[in-house]
Motif scaffolding. Structure first.
Motif, PDB file in Angstrom:
ATOM      1  N   SER A 118       0.836  -1.216   0.000  1.00 33.20           N
ATOM      2  CA  SER A 118       0.000   0.000   0.000  1.00 33.20           C
ATOM      3  C   SER A 118       0.862   1.253   0.000  1.00 33.20           C
ATOM      4  O   SER A 118       0.615   2.195   0.757  1.00 33.20           O
ATOM      5  N   ALA A 119       1.871   1.271  -0.842  1.00 37.86           N
ATOM      6  CA  ALA A 119       2.888   2.328  -0.818  1.00 37.86           C
ATOM      7  C   ALA A 119       2.535   3.484  -1.750  1.00 37.86           C
ATOM      8  O   ALA A 119       2.551   3.315  -2.973  1.00 37.86           O
ATOM      9  N   PRO A 120       2.248   4.672  -1.214  1.00 36.39           N
ATOM     10  CA  PRO A 120       1.958   5.836  -2.065  1.00 36.39           C
ATOM     11  C   PRO A 120       3.264   6.469  -2.555  1.00 36.39           C
ATOM     12  O   PRO A 120       3.725   7.479  -2.011  1.00 36.39           O
ATOM     13  N   VAL A 121       3.847   5.899  -3.591  1.00 38.50           N
ATOM     14  CA  VAL A 121       5.145   6.370  -4.070  1.00 38.50           C
ATOM     15  C   VAL A 121       5.020   7.604  -4.956  1.00 38.50           C
ATOM     16  O   VAL A 121       6.032   8.236  -5.284  1.00 38.50           O
ATOM     17  N   HIS A 122       3.809   7.942  -5.342  1.00 39.66           N
ATOM     18  CA  HIS A 122       3.592   9.123  -6.186  1.00 39.66           C
ATOM     19  C   HIS A 122       3.011  10.243  -5.322  1.00 39.66           C
ATOM     20  O   HIS A 122       1.871  10.144  -4.849  1.00 39.66           O
ATOM     21  N   ALA A 123       3.785  11.282  -5.087  1.00 41.41           N
ATOM     22  CA  ALA A 123       3.302  12.425  -4.309  1.00 41.41           C
ATOM     23  C   ALA A 123       2.294  13.214  -5.136  1.00 41.41           C
ATOM     24  O   ALA A 123       2.446  13.354  -6.353  1.00 41.41           O
ATOM     25  N   GLN A 124       1.271  13.739  -4.479  1.00 39.33           N
ATOM     26  CA  GLN A 124       0.222  14.472  -5.196  1.00 39.33           C
ATOM     27  C   GLN A 124      -0.395  15.514  -4.277  1.00 39.33           C
ATOM     28  O   GLN A 124      -0.786  15.193  -3.151  1.00 39.33           O
ATOM     29  N   LEU A 125      -0.478  16.733  -4.751  1.00 40.18           N
ATOM     30  CA  LEU A 125      -1.017  17.816  -3.930  1.00 40.18           C
ATOM     31  C   LEU A 125      -2.502  17.612  -3.665  1.00 40.18           C
ATOM     32  O   LEU A 125      -2.934  17.497  -2.520  1.00 40.18           O
ATOM     33  N   ASP A 126      -3.279  17.552  -4.726  1.00 42.86           N
ATOM     34  CA  ASP A 126      -4.727  17.411  -4.612  1.00 42.86           C
ATOM     35  C   ASP A 126      -5.086  15.942  -4.859  1.00 42.86           C
ATOM     36  O   ASP A 126      -5.242  15.509  -5.993  1.00 42.86           O
ATOM     37  N   PHE A 127      -5.208  15.207  -3.787  1.00 45.56           N
ATOM     38  CA  PHE A 127      -5.466  13.764  -3.875  1.00 45.56           C
ATOM     39  C   PHE A 127      -6.982  13.528  -3.891  1.00 45.56           C
ATOM     40  O   PHE A 127      -7.534  12.844  -3.037  1.00 45.56           O
ATOM     41  N   SER A 128      -7.650  14.072  -4.890  1.00 47.85           N
ATOM     42  CA  SER A 128      -9.107  13.953  -4.989  1.00 47.85           C
ATOM     43  C   SER A 128      -9.542  12.524  -5.291  1.00 47.85           C
ATOM     44  O   SER A 128     -10.658  12.120  -4.946  1.00 47.85           O
ATOM     45  N   SER A 129      -8.654  11.746  -5.917  1.00 43.65           N
ATOM     46  CA  SER A 129      -9.028  10.382  -6.266  1.00 43.65           C
ATOM     47  C   SER A 129      -9.184   9.493  -5.034  1.00 43.65           C
ATOM     48  O   SER A 129      -9.768   8.415  -5.121  1.00 43.65           O
ATOM     49  N   TYR A 130      -8.663   9.939  -3.882  1.00 40.56           N
ATOM     50  CA  TYR A 130      -8.870   9.184  -2.642  1.00 40.56           C
ATOM     51  C   TYR A 130     -10.364   8.986  -2.405  1.00 40.56           C
ATOM     52  O   TYR A 130     -10.841   7.864  -2.214  1.00 40.56           O
ATOM     53  N   ASN A 131     -11.118  10.064  -2.426  1.00 42.34           N
ATOM     54  CA  ASN A 131     -12.545   9.964  -2.144  1.00 42.34           C
ATOM     55  C   ASN A 131     -13.340   9.392  -3.316  1.00 42.34           C
ATOM     56  O   ASN A 131     -14.447   8.890  -3.128  1.00 42.34           O
ATOM     57  N   LYS A 132     -12.758   9.447  -4.505  1.00 41.18           N
ATOM     58  CA  LYS A 132     -13.383   8.747  -5.635  1.00 41.18           C
ATOM     59  C   LYS A 132     -13.385   7.244  -5.357  1.00 41.18           C
ATOM     60  O   LYS A 132     -14.389   6.555  -5.591  1.00 41.18           O
ATOM     61  N   VAL A 133     -12.265   6.739  -4.841  1.00 41.31           N
ATOM     62  CA  VAL A 133     -12.177   5.315  -4.507  1.00 41.31           C
ATOM     63  C   VAL A 133     -13.069   4.989  -3.315  1.00 41.31           C
ATOM     64  O   VAL A 133     -13.681   3.916  -3.269  1.00 41.31           O
ATOM     65  N   VAL A 134     -13.163   5.910  -2.353  1.00 40.68           N
ATOM     66  CA  VAL A 134     -14.066   5.690  -1.216  1.00 40.68           C
ATOM     67  C   VAL A 134     -15.489   5.481  -1.725  1.00 40.68           C
ATOM     68  O   VAL A 134     -16.184   4.533  -1.325  1.00 40.68           O
ATOM     69  N   GLY A 135     -15.933   6.344  -2.631  1.00 41.07           N
ATOM     70  CA  GLY A 135     -17.273   6.203  -3.189  1.00 41.07           C
ATOM     71  C   GLY A 135     -17.441   4.901  -3.949  1.00 41.07           C
ATOM     72  O   GLY A 135     -18.465   4.217  -3.819  1.00 41.07           O
TER      73      GLY A 135
END
Length: 479
Positions: free
Chosen positions: A182-199
């Motif tokens: 579960s390694a987030p190796v790609h840094a991202q300022l606006d991690f909007s896709s987090y909540n896309k996956v939650v949905g």
């Protein structure tokens, strides 16, 4: 198999330079580590290195079992931390490995004696952490008389999973192979896709979700927004057991974030130790009463969920005060893992889980501005510098297209953090470096075997074991 609780791990401290890259800086700090040598075949047995992340390390990092859950309510980057342990230790017994673990600088007991003020936090970075691990490698090698025959494999989950991958990439002469869960190796300022996956995960029937569940969640949050627009803050505070009445605009955002955190944490860890799993949460959110209309039903069920959440987390009330939150984060004494982690998000990673995208099931008030402004408020880091910091991280490590071999990226497909990991094989680099587990969440593979684990999780652990065994055989020159 040896009784896992008969092992008594050794705990120690190594004095690390505060700044590995400053020649004139001679200051040090005590860094905690654990060692379990009960399984070690001393002549040529491998070394399994468990890497600590953004929280305290415990003896369970070198033993079996799940150690702890630390959930911060009402935090803008939804900082949920569970220490997952066990699988790498099971493998260590089979391979006769020495198991060692190093706590991350500025977390747990590995704190700079001068505290967590902004000036001292300048020595907190992933680059410094990797240098700590390299020094620790040398220390353990000398202490136990290791040689090239003792193959090192690194393990880590979440941020520590990224460190595991990066350690292999930056120090390939020290680490022969790395497992990055579960390694987030790609840094991202606006991690909007987090909540896309939650949905998306709330709709996933395989884990107890449904389209109906997601619809009810959306309606519940819409009802809360309507109540705020109508000036019903006092009723909302009563309904959701708030510690304060959310009168100020920033406090209203805090309320929305606190409620969203219940769902975000549930999806991120699902069956691995939080207050609910997705199936139970969705059952609560879809258990309708015919006496109420649709919108009131969703709102009332959200109230029930919040009440159950507070009871299970043993929390007296729901924090919604932005001022109190900032005040707590400004404290530089003690061992505030959250302050340290927030600093790293400002200087290296971003990872801000926003809700401005239409795919987000919560409130658009959970936006990038409300989260990024903490960098300037707490650390005097201007917001305009954040994209530059994050771009540097991706340039330095390679983002989600790293050119490294013998790094195994393991992810669950309902885990929001998988969006920032490596989830595809690249034949140009290593065509055997990805495991994607259907129906599992964050770092689930790192826990020891449980009879109720999903078949896909059992298969994934077997595959991890096979890859590690191949690496060890390759290093030993057998194949």
């Amino acid at each position: 198999m040896t009784n896992p609780f008969t092992a008594i791990p050794k705990e120690g401290r190594i004095h690390q330079p505060l700044n590995h890259f400053g020649i004139k800086n001679t200051k040090t700090f005590p860094q905690r580590f654990f060692v379990n040598d009960i399984y070690w075949q001393r002549s040529d047995g491998p070394v399994f290195l468990y890497i600590g992340g953004e929280g305290p390390l415990s003896k369970f990092s070198v033993l079996y079992g799940q150690h702890s859950l630390s959930l911060s309510q009402n935090k803008e980057i939804a900082h949920f931390t569970i220490t997952f342990c066990g699988h790498h230790v099971e493998m260590a017994e089979r391979h006769g490995a020495l198991v060692v673990a190093l706590e991350h600088r500025f977390y747990g007991e590995s704190i700079n004696p001068d505290g967590l003020d902004t000036e001292q936090l300048k020595d907190l970075s992933s680059q410094q952490a990797l240098a700590d691990l390299a020094v620790f490698h040398h220390y353990i090698s000398q202490r136990f008389g290791l040689s090239y025959k003792n193959t090192w494999i690194s393990f880590g989950g979440s941020y520590a999973g990224a460190l595991s991958a990066w350690l292999r990439g930056k120090f390939p002469h020290l680490i022969y192979g790395a497992v990055a869960s579960s390694a987030p190796v790609h840094a991202q300022l606006d991690f909007s896709s987090y909540n896309k996956v939650v949905g998306r995960s709330l709709m996933n029937k395989e884990v107890g979700g449904s389209k109906k569940c997601l619809t009810e969640v959306r309606e519940a949050f819409a009802a809360v927004e309507v109540a705020l627009l109508m000036g019903n803050e006092m009723q909302l505070a009563k309904d959701f057991g708030c510690c304060e009445t959310p009168v100020k605009p920033q406090d209203k955002t805090e309320l929305m974030q606190s409620l969203a955190d219940v769902f975000m944490g549930t999806v991120q860890y699902n069956e691995e130790g939080v207050a609910f799993n997705i199936e139970e949460l969705c059952h609560i959110m879809t258990n309708k009463s015919e006496a109420l209309n649709q919108k009131e039903e969703a709102y009332d069920r959200l109230i029930k969920l919040a009440e159950m959440y507070l009871a299970r987390m043993d929390a007296p009330c729901l924090d919604v005060s932005r001022e109190k939150f900032v005040l707590e984060l400004n404290s530089t004494t003690g061992r505030s893992s959250y302050r340290a982690w927030l600093y790293q998000t400002c200087t290296e990673f971003g990872f801000y889980q926003t809700c401005e995208d239409d795919t987000c099931p919560f409130s658009h008030t959970i936006n990038l501005q409300s989260q990024a402004e903490l960098c300037s408020q707490l650390f005097n880091i201007p917001q305009y510098s954040l994209p530059v910091n994050i771009d540097f991280t991706n340039q330095y490590y390679g983002g989600n297209r790293p050119q490294t071999r013998r790094v195994l990226y393991v992810n669950g497909n309902i885990d929001p953090w998988s969006e920032l990991s490596v989830t595809w094989n690249d034949a140009m680099v290593d065509n055997d470096r990805v495991i994607l587990i259907n129906g599992t969440a964050h770092c689930a593979d790192m826990n020891h075997y449980k009879a109720l684990d999903k078949p896909a999780l059992h298969r994934a652990r077997k595959e991890i074991e096979r890859r590690v065994a191949v690496w060890l055989t390759m290093q030993n020159g057998t194949i």
